[in-house]
Design an enzyme around this catalytic site. Structure first.
Site, PDB file in Angstrom:
ATOM      1  CB  SER A  11       4.838  -2.082  12.082  1.00  0.00           C
ATOM      2  OG  SER A  11       4.314  -0.791  12.354  1.00  0.00           O
ATOM      3  CG  ASN A  66      -1.760   1.202   1.379  1.00  0.00           C
ATOM      4  OD1 ASN A  66      -1.869   2.004   0.442  1.00  0.00           O
ATOM      5  ND2 ASN A  66      -2.390   1.368   2.540  1.00  0.00           N
ATOM      6  CD1 TRP A  67       3.351   1.007  -2.851  1.00  0.00           C
ATOM      7  CD2 TRP A  67       3.398   2.135  -4.786  1.00  0.00           C
ATOM      8  NE1 TRP A  67       4.018   0.237  -3.774  1.00  0.00           N
ATOM      9  CE2 TRP A  67       4.068   0.908  -4.963  1.00  0.00           C
ATOM     10  CE3 TRP A  67       3.300   3.018  -5.873  1.00  0.00           C
ATOM     11  CZ2 TRP A  67       4.635   0.538  -6.198  1.00  0.00           C
ATOM     12  CZ3 TRP A  67       3.864   2.645  -7.096  1.00  0.00           C
ATOM     13  CH2 TRP A  67       4.525   1.420  -7.253  1.00  0.00           C
ATOM     14  CE  LYS A  68      -0.046   3.325   4.824  1.00  0.00           C
ATOM     15  NZ  LYS A  68      -0.276   3.447   6.247  1.00  0.00           N
ATOM     16  N   GLY A 101       1.839   1.820  10.817  1.00  0.00           N
ATOM     17  CA  GLY A 101       2.715   2.986  10.741  1.00  0.00           C
ATOM     18  C   GLY A 101       3.355   3.367  12.062  1.00  0.00           C
ATOM     19  N   GLY A 110       2.683  -1.321   4.308  1.00  0.00           N
ATOM     20  CA  GLY A 110       2.608   0.104   3.982  1.00  0.00           C
ATOM     21  C   GLY A 110       3.989   0.672   3.730  1.00  0.00           C
ATOM     22  N   GLY A 111       4.547   1.333   4.749  1.00  0.00           N
ATOM     23  CA  GLY A 111       5.822   2.038   4.613  1.00  0.00           C
ATOM     24  C   GLY A 111       6.917   1.236   3.919  1.00  0.00           C
ATOM     25  CG  HIS A 146      -6.120   1.232   5.027  1.00  0.00           C
ATOM     26  ND1 HIS A 146      -5.759   2.158   5.968  1.00  0.00           N
ATOM     27  CD2 HIS A 146      -5.022   0.467   4.805  1.00  0.00           C
ATOM     28  CE1 HIS A 146      -4.486   1.966   6.298  1.00  0.00           C
ATOM     29  NE2 HIS A 146      -4.015   0.948   5.602  1.00  0.00           N
ATOM     30  CD  GLU A 200      -3.657  -3.247   7.110  1.00  0.00           C
ATOM     31  OE1 GLU A 200      -2.483  -3.303   6.765  1.00  0.00           O
ATOM     32  OE2 GLU A 200      -4.403  -2.320   6.800  1.00  0.00           O
ATOM     33  CD  GLU A 206      -3.416   5.026   6.854  1.00  0.00           C
ATOM     34  OE1 GLU A 206      -3.399   5.195   5.624  1.00  0.00           O
ATOM     35  OE2 GLU A 206      -2.442   4.572   7.494  1.00  0.00           O
TER      36      GLU A 206
HETATM   37  C1  PEP Z   1      -0.983  -0.219   5.882  1.00  0.00           C
HETATM   38  O1  PEP Z   1      -1.022   0.919   5.477  1.00  0.00           O
HETATM   39  O2  PEP Z   1      -1.894  -1.007   5.570  1.00  0.00           O
HETATM   40  C2  PEP Z   1       0.116  -0.630   6.741  1.00  0.00           C
HETATM   41  C3  PEP Z   1       0.092  -1.829   7.238  1.00  0.00           C
HETATM   42  O3  PEP Z   1       1.115   0.288   6.974  1.00  0.00           O
HETATM   43  P1  PEP Z   1       2.536   0.019   7.687  1.00  0.00           P
HETATM   44  O4  PEP Z   1       3.098  -1.244   7.082  1.00  0.00           O
HETATM   45  O5  PEP Z   1       3.361   1.214   7.363  1.00  0.00           O
HETATM   46  O6  PEP Z   1       2.278  -0.152   9.140  1.00  0.00           O
END
Ligand code: PEP
Length: 246
Positions: free
Chosen positions: A208, A9-11, A173, A229-230, A95, A167, A97
């Site tokens: 994470s 997920n590049w957000k 994050g 994500g990151g 998601h 998640e 967010e």
């Molecule tokens: C996500 O955005 O779904 C996610 C899991 O982010 P991160 O890996 O940065 O925690």
């Protein structure tokens, strides 16, 4: 046997140039994780560029969210048909967010899930509890109700044909990853909720994930891959994580 799935997920990060560069690197390294499926979720404006690079390398592309409506006066929204048209085969729905910042309810998430499947996109339904909910022992009740809302609208079989990503909100994050045991416990409960059909449903862990913690998570019996994500923005790190699903 469930094929591992690694999702990135590049957000809201990147530019045309960086999206193409990242896609190029992933595409040229496809041979390194042949036994797994991969999907990336770029910002909507880069989907077409990324799809052009990746679909030929058998890496899927998806939308980070989708409208529950097919068309109409919904300024700023993107329909499932439009995502399909751009080359998407997956979409994230619910998601955390989106749930927290854009007030998506379990009902609207269910409608997005339905719109995705009606347009032959595979929805990845994201579920997870907040820190307070975990501290109050509400983890299983929260996840159960997030999934039940979708089952109520589309039926159990349709949910089993999608993907579910657990998640925990407190892990996204934050660098604070769920322990493999914590994640497995929730994944096993989700699989139980899905019944017999859920034995083939891919369940991803997200929150994470890094190459340093992925192996222990992915070795759990009910964790079939990750939603990252990151760490999905760094090609080398994401490729390492992808290989750890095998
Ligand atoms: C996500 O955005 O779904 C996610 C899991 O982010 P991160 O890996 O940065 O925690």
């Amino acid at each position: 046997m469930r094929k591992p799935l690694i999702a990135g997920n590049w957000k809201m990060h990147g530019s045309t140039a960086s999206a193409i560069e990242l896609a190029d690197t992933l595409g040229s390294c496809r041979h390194l994780f042949e036994g797994a499926d991969m999907v990336v979720f770029p910002p909507a404006v880069y989907i077409q560029h990324v799809a052009e690079q990746l679909v030929k390398n058998n890496i899927a592309v998806g939308g980070q969210t989708v409208s529950e409506h097919a068309k109409g006066a919904y300024t700023g929204e993107i329909s499932a048909g439009m995502l399909k048209d751009l080359g998407c085969s997956y979409v994230l729905v619910g998601h955390s967010e989106r749930r927290a910042l854009y007030v998506e309810t379990s009902q609207s998430v269910a409608e997005k899930f339905k719109a995705a499947q009606e347009n032959k996109l595979t929805p990845i339904l994201c579920v997870g509890e907040s820190l307070l909910e975990r501290q109050q022992d509400k983890t299983f009740a929260v996840i159960n109700s997030q999934i039940a809302a979708v089952i109520d609208l589309v039926g159990l079989e349709a949910v089993c044909n999608g993907v579910v990503a657990y998640e925990p909100v407190w892990a996204i994050g934050t660098g604070q990853v769920a322990s493999p045991e914590q994640a497995q416990e929730v994944h096993a409960t989700i699989r139980k909720q899905l019944g017999e059909g859920g034995s083939t449903t891919r369940l991803l862990y997200g929150g994470s994930v890094k190459s340093s913690n992925a192996a222990a998570l992915f070795s759990q019996p009910d964790i079939d891959g990750g939603l990252v994500g990151g760490a999905s923005l760094e090609a080398e790190e994401f490729l390492k994580i992808a290989q750890l699903t095998l």
